[in-house]
Motif scaffolding. Structure first.
Motif, short mmCIF file in Angstrom:
data_model
loop_
_atom_site.label_atom_id
_atom_site.label_comp_id
_atom_site.label_asym_id
_atom_site.label_seq_id
_atom_site.Cartn_x
_atom_site.Cartn_y
_atom_site.Cartn_z
N SER A 1 87.67 -37.45 -8.75
CA SER A 1 88.78 -36.63 -8.21
C SER A 1 88.91 -36.75 -6.71
O SER A 1 87.94 -37.00 -5.99
CB SER A 1 88.53 -35.17 -8.55
N SER B 1 100.46 -38.15 -18.85
CA SER B 1 100.04 -37.95 -17.47
C SER B 1 101.11 -38.51 -16.53
O SER B 1 101.80 -39.49 -16.85
CB SER B 1 98.70 -38.64 -17.23
N THR C 1 97.15 -33.51 -10.76
CA THR C 1 96.80 -32.38 -11.61
C THR C 1 97.81 -31.25 -11.38
O THR C 1 98.56 -31.26 -10.41
CB THR C 1 95.36 -31.90 -11.34
#
Ligand code: CAA
Length: 440
Positions: A356, A3, A183
């Motif tokens: 999120s 990530s 993302t």
């Protein structure tokens, strides 16, 4: 796949403040509520005579490096985003690296440095560049620093004068980030626009009313584009939605637009139908003007519903708490909004790990970008380390006459001797052209 995202952030405000209700409104003969309620602003940050985009950016970056225990050798890339640059050749990142090299062992000779420009969206674009550099495996284990730094000043008397501000945000972009993971999906809305520009001039030429419409149009396109790759956005998908914040009133408009868009054909629209009717559909109207009037009426009614207010108060209002007191920081503004949201969660004991954020950036000229971020395990410790409230409270409160002098000075009126209103305290200071960024 590893990530990649924002490992840490730091913020540096200009050391002066202009109070809009107490100082600005009386001078303009306006009702203070035009600013505090209408625009949603209490005060603006200003740079003292010894501050500029380099010093504010370097001060934020130094706090970031110290807190994360970093040396120059750990950093492989320094990008600066600004729309207040004073050098058309050397990027501001070289000036900032020069400041930092005065206080650390070693130097940044190995680091790729650049400057990004696309009005206020350039900070987000620089994060993107760093993200891609790391994802491509070209970072050789090193991290990137992104600095978004601006003195957002308007000509005196311009409608934008009430929305000024000055400050910097420094962000550390790294693998396995502590704060948020970025993302993959992004949506864009982009068009050649001329409502806000600075062709070789210090203060912008702005058609303020049009700039609001352009912001909303590009944001709607970006949302549609985002949904085309990420799937439909649902209200409950996001803990917070930080938007680019030229002033909180602008975000109120953008949030209503986003809400209308994502609730169309959902149970939320159904729930509102009895109270305010269904959303107008384009196909039900003969001409654009009638349709737009119906949309305006729907939006105005929407903003007064409990359903909308509840969502807005929980998801958007927390992102505005810093900007209300510091004004527009252009490239740094959406990153200030992210900090404000996470700070709110921290102060209200809300655990947002794994939740999120829907991050909506915008730059005049014009482009909007929307992407998602996932809050990481280390967010709580990161936010706990910030000293935003202390910095904001420590600013010197300018009188109107002092404000005018500071404003002239930052319009490159270097002949004028200007007193310092605050005393530099372990920070980089601007000490005249060519001697920039000395540490005091
Ligand atoms: N009490 C409560 N509210 C009041 C009031 C009072 N006494 N008086 C006025 N208001 C409200 C108005 O109704 C209005 O609210 P709505 O827009 O919701 O109707 C709000 O206060 C502002 O009033 P005006 O529209 O009359 O203000 P203005 O015309 O003097 O200035 C502006 C507004 C044109 C946006 C100006 O601030 C400006 O030019 N700003 C710079 C450009 C800008 O920031 N544009 C934003 C989009 S572009 C962008 O985002 C890029 C960037 O960073 C610059």
């Amino acid at each position: 796949m590893t990530s990649v995202g924002i490992d840490a952030v730091e913020l540096w405000t200009g050391n002066l403040k202009l109070d809009l209700a107490e100082t600005f409104a009386p001078e303009k003969g306006d009702d203070p509520e035009k600013y505090t309620k209408g625009l949603g602003l209490r005060a603006s940050s200003f740079p003292d005579s010894y501050e500029d985009i380099v010093t504010m950016g370097a001060n934020a970056a130094k706090r970031l490096m110290d807190r994360k225990g970093l040396e120059p050798d750990d950093i492989g890339r320094i990008d600066v985003a600004t729309e207040s640059s004073f050098d058309n050749s050397k990027p501001i990142s070289t000036y900032i690296a020069g400041c930092l090299e005065q206080v650390y062992e070693g130097d940044f000779h190995h680091a790729n440095k650049g400057e990004r420009k696309f009005a206020c969206i350039a900070g987000t674009q620089s994060i993107d560049d760093a993200y891609n550099w790391i994802r491509a495996g070209r970072n050789r284990g090193r991290k990137a620093i992104v600095v978004a730094t601006d003195t957002a000043l308007y000509e005196r008397g311009d409608a934008g004068e009430a929305t000024q501000g000055a400050g910097a945000v420094a962000l550390l972009i790294d693998e396995d980030p502590d704060l948020v993971e970025l993302t993959m999906e992004q949506g864009y809305g982009s068009a050649d626009e001329t409502d806000f520009l600075k062709p070789n001039q210090q203060f912008p030429s702005v058609d303020g009313k049009r700039s609001v419409q352009v912001y909303l149009a590009r944001m709607r396109e970006a949302l549609e584009d985002y949904e085309s790759v990420a799937g439909d956005v649902h209200l409950e998908d996001f803990a917070y939605a930080p938007f680019h914040t030229p002033f909180p009133g602008m975000v109120r408009k953008a949030a209503a637009l986003a809400y209308r868009h994502v609730t169309r054909d959902t149970e939320h629209e159904e729930a509102l139908a009895e109270e305010i009717g269904r959303q107008p559909r384009r196909e039900s109207f003969d001409d654009d003007a009638e349709y737009e009037e119906a949309v305006r009426e729907y939006m105005s009614a929407l903003k007064d519903t409990d359903q909308y207010r509840e969502w807005y108060d929980a998801t958007v209002d927390p992102t505005l708490s810093i900007s209300r007191d510091v004004g527009n920081w252009y490239t740094a503004s959406v990153h200030v909004a992210r900090i404000a949201a996470l700070k709110y969660a921290y102060e209200n004991d809300r655990d947002v790990t794994g939740e999120s954020l829907l991050v909506a950036s915008y730059g005049s000229g014009a482009q909007a970008e929307i992407h998602g971020e996932t809050v990481q395990d280390g967010w709580h410790e990161e936010i706990a380390e910030l000293n935003v409230d202390e910095q904001v409270a420590a600013r010197y409160d300018l009188s109107w006459a002092e404000y005018e002098e500071v404003h002239d000075r930052h319009n490159h009126d270097m002949d004028k001797e200007l007193e310092e209103f605050t005393t530099p305290n372990e920070e980089f200071v601007f000490d005249g052209w060519g001697r920039m960024g000395e540490r005091k």
